[in-house]
Design a protein around this motif. Structure first.
Motif, PDB file in Angstrom:
ATOM      1  N   UNK A  16       0.829  -1.203   0.000  1.00 43.18           N
ATOM      2  CA  UNK A  16       0.000   0.000   0.000  1.00 43.18           C
ATOM      3  C   UNK A  16       0.865   1.255   0.000  1.00 43.18           C
ATOM      4  N   UNK A  17       1.946   1.227   0.766  1.00 43.20           N
ATOM      5  CA  UNK A  17       2.841   2.388   0.833  1.00 43.20           C
ATOM      6  C   UNK A  17       3.497   2.640  -0.519  1.00 43.20           C
ATOM      7  N   UNK A  18       3.931   1.574  -1.188  1.00 42.30           N
ATOM      8  CA  UNK A  18       4.557   1.716  -2.503  1.00 42.30           C
ATOM      9  C   UNK A  18       3.580   2.317  -3.503  1.00 42.30           C
ATOM     10  N   UNK A  19       2.354   1.800  -3.526  1.00 50.62           N
ATOM     11  CA  UNK A  19       1.331   2.317  -4.444  1.00 50.62           C
ATOM     12  C   UNK A  19       1.067   3.788  -4.150  1.00 50.62           C
ATOM     13  N   UNK A  20       0.923   4.121  -2.879  1.00 56.54           N
ATOM     14  CA  UNK A  20       0.642   5.506  -2.496  1.00 56.54           C
ATOM     15  C   UNK A  20       1.773   6.434  -2.937  1.00 56.54           C
ATOM     16  N   UNK A  21       3.006   6.038  -2.705  1.00 56.82           N
ATOM     17  CA  UNK A  21       4.150   6.881  -3.075  1.00 56.82           C
ATOM     18  C   UNK A  21       4.270   7.048  -4.587  1.00 56.82           C
ATOM     19  N   UNK A  22       4.101   5.959  -5.319  1.00 62.22           N
ATOM     20  CA  UNK A  22       4.214   6.022  -6.784  1.00 62.22           C
ATOM     21  C   UNK A  22       3.131   6.928  -7.371  1.00 62.22           C
ATOM     22  N   UNK A  23       1.905   6.779  -6.895  1.00 61.97           N
ATOM     23  CA  UNK A  23       0.798   7.569  -7.448  1.00 61.97           C
ATOM     24  C   UNK A  23       0.838   9.018  -6.983  1.00 61.97           C
ATOM     25  N   UNK A  24       1.295   9.262  -5.767  1.00 64.44           N
ATOM     26  CA  UNK A  24       1.384  10.634  -5.256  1.00 64.44           C
ATOM     27  C   UNK A  24       2.407  11.453  -6.043  1.00 64.44           C
ATOM     28  N   UNK A  25       3.367  10.781  -6.678  1.00 61.06           N
ATOM     29  CA  UNK A  25       4.412  11.472  -7.431  1.00 61.06           C
ATOM     30  C   UNK A  25       3.980  11.853  -8.853  1.00 61.06           C
ATOM     31  N   UNK A  26       2.805  11.416  -9.273  1.00 57.87           N
ATOM     32  CA  UNK A  26       2.316  11.697 -10.628  1.00 57.87           C
ATOM     33  C   UNK A  26       1.870  13.156 -10.738  1.00 57.87           C
ATOM     34  N   UNK A  46      -6.249  16.125 -10.544  1.00 63.66           N
ATOM     35  CA  UNK A  46      -6.762  15.910 -11.893  1.00 63.66           C
ATOM     36  C   UNK A  46      -5.691  15.323 -12.825  1.00 63.66           C
ATOM     37  N   UNK A  47      -5.119  14.158 -12.449  1.00 57.43           N
ATOM     38  CA  UNK A  47      -4.128  13.538 -13.319  1.00 57.43           C
ATOM     39  C   UNK A  47      -4.796  12.734 -14.433  1.00 57.43           C
ATOM     40  N   UNK A  48      -4.045  12.416 -15.456  1.00 59.99           N
ATOM     41  CA  UNK A  48      -4.539  11.529 -16.504  1.00 59.99           C
ATOM     42  C   UNK A  48      -4.468  10.107 -15.976  1.00 59.99           C
ATOM     43  N   UNK A  49      -5.493   9.314 -16.245  1.00 57.10           N
ATOM     44  CA  UNK A  49      -5.499   7.929 -15.782  1.00 57.10           C
ATOM     45  C   UNK A  49      -4.314   7.162 -16.366  1.00 57.10           C
ATOM     46  N   UNK A  50      -3.966   7.440 -17.609  1.00 55.25           N
ATOM     47  CA  UNK A  50      -2.828   6.768 -18.240  1.00 55.25           C
ATOM     48  C   UNK A  50      -1.537   7.047 -17.474  1.00 55.25           C
ATOM     49  N   UNK A  51      -1.392   8.252 -16.954  1.00 55.51           N
ATOM     50  CA  UNK A  51      -0.212   8.593 -16.160  1.00 55.51           C
ATOM     51  C   UNK A  51      -0.176   7.786 -14.862  1.00 55.51           C
ATOM     52  N   UNK A  59       5.887  -2.177 -11.451  1.00 53.77           N
ATOM     53  CA  UNK A  59       5.600  -2.809 -10.164  1.00 53.77           C
ATOM     54  C   UNK A  59       4.685  -4.004 -10.408  1.00 53.77           C
ATOM     55  N   UNK A  60       4.355  -4.717  -9.356  1.00 56.57           N
ATOM     56  CA  UNK A  60       3.423  -5.849  -9.473  1.00 56.57           C
ATOM     57  C   UNK A  60       1.965  -5.417  -9.269  1.00 56.57           C
ATOM     58  N   UNK A  61       1.737  -4.119  -9.193  1.00 57.69           N
ATOM     59  CA  UNK A  61       0.393  -3.588  -8.950  1.00 57.69           C
ATOM     60  C   UNK A  61      -0.210  -3.047 -10.235  1.00 57.69           C
ATOM     61  N   UNK A  62      -1.525  -3.151 -10.360  1.00 57.74           N
ATOM     62  CA  UNK A  62      -2.195  -2.629 -11.547  1.00 57.74           C
ATOM     63  C   UNK A  62      -3.392  -1.784 -11.138  1.00 57.74           C
ATOM     64  N   UNK A  63      -3.475  -0.623 -11.760  1.00 54.02           N
ATOM     65  CA  UNK A  63      -4.613   0.265 -11.555  1.00 54.02           C
ATOM     66  C   UNK A  63      -5.758  -0.230 -12.409  1.00 54.02           C
ATOM     67  N   UNK A  64      -6.904  -0.456 -11.780  1.00 57.20           N
ATOM     68  CA  UNK A  64      -8.065  -0.982 -12.485  1.00 57.20           C
ATOM     69  C   UNK A  64      -9.095   0.086 -12.779  1.00 57.20           C
ATOM     70  N   UNK A  65     -10.323  -0.355 -12.831  1.00 57.37           N
ATOM     71  CA  UNK A  65     -11.428   0.535 -13.179  1.00 57.37           C
ATOM     72  C   UNK A  65     -11.766   1.486 -12.034  1.00 57.37           C
ATOM     73  N   UNK A  66     -12.420   2.563 -12.408  1.00 55.89           N
ATOM     74  CA  UNK A  66     -12.868   3.542 -11.417  1.00 55.89           C
ATOM     75  C   UNK A  66     -14.063   2.970 -10.681  1.00 55.89           C
ATOM     76  N   UNK A  67     -14.119   3.230  -9.376  1.00 50.43           N
ATOM     77  CA  UNK A  67     -15.208   2.729  -8.538  1.00 50.43           C
ATOM     78  C   UNK A  67     -16.393   3.649  -8.646  1.00 50.43           C
TER      79      UNK A  67
END
Length: 67
Positions: A16-26, A46-51, A59-67
């Protein structure tokens, strides 16, 4: 603006920490809050989803669909 996405591959607090850090840097992300129990991340800003997907590409994590 707030959007929530599914994230696959998270199994522990370290994941969770890795995902948070990677996405917060976008560019365009004001904050990223991970909910490990729901396998979700809420993005403020307001980032681009592709970014966001590219930030997790090596990483071994994948961003999926919007909830």
């Amino acid at each position: 603006m707030s959007k929530t996405y599914h994230v696959s591959g998270m199994k522990c607090d370290g994941c969770a920490k890795t995902v948070q850090e990677k996405l917060a840097a976008v560019k365009g992300v004001e904050s990223a809050q991970v909910d490990l129990n729901k396998n979700q991340v809420t993005i403020e800003g307001n980032p681009w989803k592709l970014s966001l997907k590219r930030a997790l590409k090596d990483t071994k994590y994948q961003l999926g669909s919007q909830v």
